[in-house]
Design an enzyme around this catalytic site. Sequence first.
Site, mmCIF file in Angstrom:
data_model
loop_
_atom_site.group_PDB
_atom_site.id
_atom_site.type_symbol
_atom_site.label_atom_id
_atom_site.label_comp_id
_atom_site.label_asym_id
_atom_site.label_seq_id
_atom_site.Cartn_x
_atom_site.Cartn_y
_atom_site.Cartn_z
ATOM 1 N N ASN A 186 0.851 -1.197 0.003
ATOM 2 C CA ASN A 186 0.079 -0.074 0.050
ATOM 3 C C ASN A 186 0.786 0.994 0.029
ATOM 4 O OD1 ASN A 186 0.615 0.733 2.749
ATOM 5 N ND2 ASN A 186 -0.374 -1.179 3.357
ATOM 6 N N ASP A 230 -4.646 -6.214 5.128
ATOM 7 C CA ASP A 230 -5.743 -7.182 5.902
ATOM 8 C C ASP A 230 -5.593 -8.575 5.205
ATOM 9 O OD1 ASP A 230 -6.938 -5.182 7.467
ATOM 10 O OD2 ASP A 230 -7.822 -4.309 5.549
ATOM 11 N N PRO A 263 -3.770 -11.590 10.862
ATOM 12 C CA PRO A 263 -4.082 -11.391 12.048
ATOM 13 C C PRO A 263 -4.029 -9.883 12.356
ATOM 14 C CG PRO A 263 -1.755 -12.070 11.906
ATOM 15 C CD PRO A 263 -2.697 -12.347 10.546
ATOM 16 N N ASP A 264 -4.909 -9.507 13.223
ATOM 17 C CA ASP A 264 -5.236 -8.010 13.243
ATOM 18 C C ASP A 264 -4.106 -7.768 14.606
ATOM 19 O OD1 ASP A 264 -6.106 -5.643 14.606
ATOM 20 O OD2 ASP A 264 -7.741 -5.401 13.113
ATOM 21 N N LYS A 279 -11.709 -2.469 18.201
ATOM 22 C CA LYS A 279 -10.222 -2.876 18.437
ATOM 23 C C LYS A 279 -9.801 -2.640 19.797
ATOM 24 C CE LYS A 279 -8.646 -2.395 13.918
ATOM 25 N NZ LYS A 279 -7.654 -2.845 13.255
HETATM 26 O O1 C5P Z 1 -8.607 -2.163 10.651
HETATM 27 P P1 C5P Z 1 -7.783 -1.157 10.337
HETATM 28 O O2 C5P Z 1 -6.975 -1.471 9.010
HETATM 29 O O3 C5P Z 1 -8.538 0.092 9.402
HETATM 30 O O4 C5P Z 1 -7.109 -0.460 11.384
HETATM 31 C C1 C5P Z 1 -6.138 0.448 11.435
HETATM 32 C C2 C5P Z 1 -5.325 0.211 12.689
HETATM 33 O O5 C5P Z 1 -5.072 -1.200 13.087
HETATM 34 C C3 C5P Z 1 -4.194 0.612 12.720
HETATM 35 O O6 C5P Z 1 -3.722 1.046 13.897
HETATM 36 C C4 C5P Z 1 -3.188 -0.619 12.175
HETATM 37 O O7 C5P Z 1 -1.766 -0.390 12.375
HETATM 38 C C5 C5P Z 1 -3.724 -1.747 13.016
HETATM 39 N N1 C5P Z 1 -3.950 -3.179 12.426
HETATM 40 C C6 C5P Z 1 -3.206 -4.114 12.835
HETATM 41 N N2 C5P Z 1 -3.282 -5.362 12.229
HETATM 42 C C7 C5P Z 1 -4.021 -5.595 11.033
HETATM 43 C C8 C5P Z 1 -4.632 -4.469 10.398
HETATM 44 C C9 C5P Z 1 -4.447 -3.178 11.050
HETATM 45 O O8 C5P Z 1 -2.505 -4.034 13.796
HETATM 46 N N3 C5P Z 1 -3.963 -6.678 10.440
#
Ligand code: C5P
Length: 423
Positions: free
Chosen positions: A218, A288, A316-317, A352
């Site tokens: 990205n 993602d 993983p988030d 989150k």
């Molecule tokens: O869900 P989204 O990508 O919009 O969320 C953004 C926040 O979540 C940012 O702080 C990003 O660093 C974190 N994030 C993460 N792991 C992911 C996706 C996002 O830690 N897989």
Amino acid sequence: MKLIPSPSRTELRGKSILLGVTGGVAAYKSANLLRELQSRGAKVQVVMTEAAQHFIGTATFQALSGEPVYTDAWDQRVSNAMAHIELSRQADIVLIVPASADFMAKLANGLADDLLSTLCIASNKPLAIAPSMNREMWAHPATQRNLKTLISDGAAIIGPDTGDQACGETGLGRMLEPYDICEAVTAMLTPKLMAGKRVVVTAGPTYEAIDPVRGITNRSSGKMGFELARALANAGAKVELIAGPTFQLTPHDVKRTDVTSALQMHAAVMRNCEPRPDVFVSVAAVADWRVVNASDRKLKKTAKRKVPELEFAENPDILSEVAALPDAPYCVGFAAESQDLLDNATAKRARKNVPLLVANIGPATFGLDDNQLLLIDENGHRSTAVRSKRSLATELVKEIARRLPMPGPGLHDDGFAFQKSDS
Ligand code: C5P
């Protein structure tokens, strides 16, 4: 060539720096240092030794600093004729750049036979010196002995660097570049709001391979995350920066781990969460999804023009996982949204489960030097002005510090006016 972030005129605003220039060929670089210090808002007063004037003239520093340059202990321009006292009292720090072997020897032995050496002894301010000399002079036992004495006397030593020397030799002893010296001085003069805290920061994009030469990534440049890591380190935190692929330079005093994919970033963050850091700041733009059927050979165009079919799995988030750990660190998330910023970012903060969420106002901040942020916490939200990412990072560190359990007065009572969120 070194990429230098856009200057922020605020970091050293209100600071007064006494720049002492001694006799070394690197003295000409002190003129650039003066400019760099000024570009951050500092006022610089120059004092030169006699030897320094063989390498660069007083007129250069006078023109650049807009102040008279002092060289003589008996200078009549100082009203009480005590230049050595007056000049150091007006400064927040005494900075000797370059510091010659001779000047280090003088300082270590308490000699006071000219204005600059007398001023250093008379000073009640922090002293920082950036040595500059031939590698044999630096390695000489006398210089090393003087160095130890200076360190035990409380002087901060900035450098030296290793590399080509003006004399044609190569080795340890050359002066650090003005930008790096300025970074060290900025760190010294930054209030230590994060002293004793360990912080893990993620920054930059991730890269998900399709085959050995292609991948999905990205537009994140890593600028905001690197500026935050820098500002946290300057504020006294021990910072571990986990960075996706980016060309950003590692900030002064930051430990950096480079990763490529989201899974690697996840593993590095989890490793750094044992033992738990005090704070986790998740600035990285993490992919993602990853390609699960990535090829270990370069995909070729086929005669039948069949396009490759990619299969994805969810990554993983990382932020949610860290926030859900027992004894979780104080978590700060970032969000880039293309519409309904406040609603989406507020929902993201809840989903989150992070106490502080920082949203980029305007989706197209990738790679730019300036940004505008919307801060959302349990009390509501507030937006910042449009500012450089560097100065926004300083502002964010203050916001983080005042939310942490910290000993000492004054950090929690400056109540920023947050607006209540409806949602
Ligand atoms: O869900 P989204 O990508 O919009 O969320 C953004 C926040 O979540 C940012 O702080 C990003 O660093 C974190 N994030 C993460 N792991 C992911 C996706 C996002 O830690 N897989």
